[in-house]
Design an enzyme around this catalytic site. Structure first.
Site, mmCIF file in Angstrom:
data_model
loop_
_atom_site.group_PDB
_atom_site.id
_atom_site.type_symbol
_atom_site.label_atom_id
_atom_site.label_comp_id
_atom_site.label_asym_id
_atom_site.label_seq_id
_atom_site.Cartn_x
_atom_site.Cartn_y
_atom_site.Cartn_z
ATOM 1 N N CYS A 7 1.018 -1.343 -0.329
ATOM 2 C CA CYS A 7 0.080 0.572 0.275
ATOM 3 C C CYS A 7 1.000 0.932 0.223
ATOM 4 O O CYS A 7 1.865 1.205 -0.515
ATOM 5 C CB CYS A 7 -1.060 -0.206 1.015
ATOM 6 S SG CYS A 7 -0.358 -0.383 2.871
ATOM 7 N N ARG A 13 -3.212 -0.766 5.559
ATOM 8 C CA ARG A 13 -3.926 -1.503 4.487
ATOM 9 C C ARG A 13 -3.117 -2.981 3.765
ATOM 10 O O ARG A 13 -3.414 -4.145 4.754
ATOM 11 C CB ARG A 13 -4.210 -1.446 3.522
ATOM 12 C CG ARG A 13 -5.462 -0.100 3.427
ATOM 13 C CD ARG A 13 -5.818 0.389 2.303
ATOM 14 N NE ARG A 13 -4.379 2.004 1.634
ATOM 15 C CZ ARG A 13 -4.413 2.076 0.258
ATOM 16 N NH1 ARG A 13 -5.312 2.583 -0.439
ATOM 17 N NH2 ARG A 13 -3.764 3.005 0.331
ATOM 18 N N ASP A 123 -8.376 3.723 1.541
ATOM 19 C CA ASP A 123 -7.298 4.263 2.121
ATOM 20 C C ASP A 123 -7.836 4.698 4.028
ATOM 21 O O ASP A 123 -8.310 5.723 3.465
ATOM 22 C CB ASP A 123 -6.573 5.288 2.178
ATOM 23 C CG ASP A 123 -5.018 5.755 2.766
ATOM 24 O OD1 ASP A 123 -5.640 5.327 4.378
ATOM 25 O OD2 ASP A 123 -4.424 6.408 2.383
HETATM 26 P P1 4NP Z 1 -1.489 2.558 3.804
HETATM 27 O O1 4NP Z 1 -2.032 3.940 4.821
HETATM 28 O O2 4NP Z 1 -1.700 2.558 2.664
HETATM 29 O O3 4NP Z 1 -2.603 1.850 4.286
HETATM 30 O O4 4NP Z 1 -0.596 2.394 5.112
HETATM 31 C C1 4NP Z 1 -1.908 5.626 4.903
HETATM 32 C C2 4NP Z 1 -0.723 5.259 6.103
HETATM 33 C C3 4NP Z 1 0.257 6.708 5.776
HETATM 34 C C4 4NP Z 1 0.096 7.060 5.434
HETATM 35 C C5 4NP Z 1 -0.605 7.845 3.867
HETATM 36 C C6 4NP Z 1 -1.493 6.134 4.012
HETATM 37 N N1 4NP Z 1 0.826 8.527 5.101
HETATM 38 O O5 4NP Z 1 0.643 10.210 3.907
HETATM 39 O O6 4NP Z 1 0.999 8.906 6.081
#
Ligand code: 4NP
Length: 155
Positions: A7, A13, A123
């Site tokens: 992800c 995720r 997300d």
């Molecule tokens: P993930 O969610 O891609 O599902 O781990 C996110 C976690 C952090 C960030 C973006 C998406 N961020 O930009 O910090």
């Protein structure tokens, strides 16, 4: 066989996908390595988001052994299947690929449930805890499909 879940941040995720698939693979007795990574490296070395840890715990899965890391070109060579959560992840991972063969390893994970529809796992980072339940349910379905396919390949 090695499977990588990807992800953006590798804290929400893909750690859930990693834990869910690992549990199902172990239950099925399959010798498959599961790992996860993020495209941005922003949370390098961090534990999964506490909301993902709690959601996994609700379903008796422990993901606290995981630490966030950024995907590398070496991962793309090394892993057999690379499942991404959304179309932005897809574009970012494909940009790291060096051949059509590598690109063919990269798959939108929800295409395992609804082939060809390119549905994204949303997300949940900026949302509430309902988002994590939705992510869990989507990934649970997708990982069931993946394990069923792996069982037929392994036999
Ligand atoms: P993930 O969610 O891609 O599902 O781990 C996110 C976690 C952090 C960030 C973006 C998406 N961020 O930009 O910090």
């Amino acid at each position: 066989m090695k499977i990588l879940m990807v992800c953006l941040g590798n804290i929400c995720r893909s750690p859930l996908a990693h834990g869910i698939l690992e549990g199902k693979v172990n239950k099925a007795g399959l010798a498959i390595t599961v790992d996860s990574a993020g495209t941005n490296g922003y949370h390098d070395g961090e534990l999964p988001d506490p909301r993902s840890i709690d959601k996994a715990n609700e379903y008796d899965i422990d993901i606290t052994n995981q630490r966030s890391r950024q995907i590398t070109q070496n991962d793309i060579q090394e892993f057999d299947f690379i499942y991404v959560m959304d179309s932005s992840n897809y574009n970012n991972v494909v940009a790291l690929c060096n051949s059509p063969e590598e690109i063919s390893k990269v798959k939108m994970i929800m295409n395992e449930v609804e082939p060809g529809k390119n549905i994204s796992v949303p997300d949940p980072y900026f949302g509430d805890s309902d988002g994590f339940e939705k992510v869990y349910q989507m990934l649970d379905l997708a990982c069931d499909k993946i394990v069923n396919q792996l069982k037929t390949k392994a036999i």
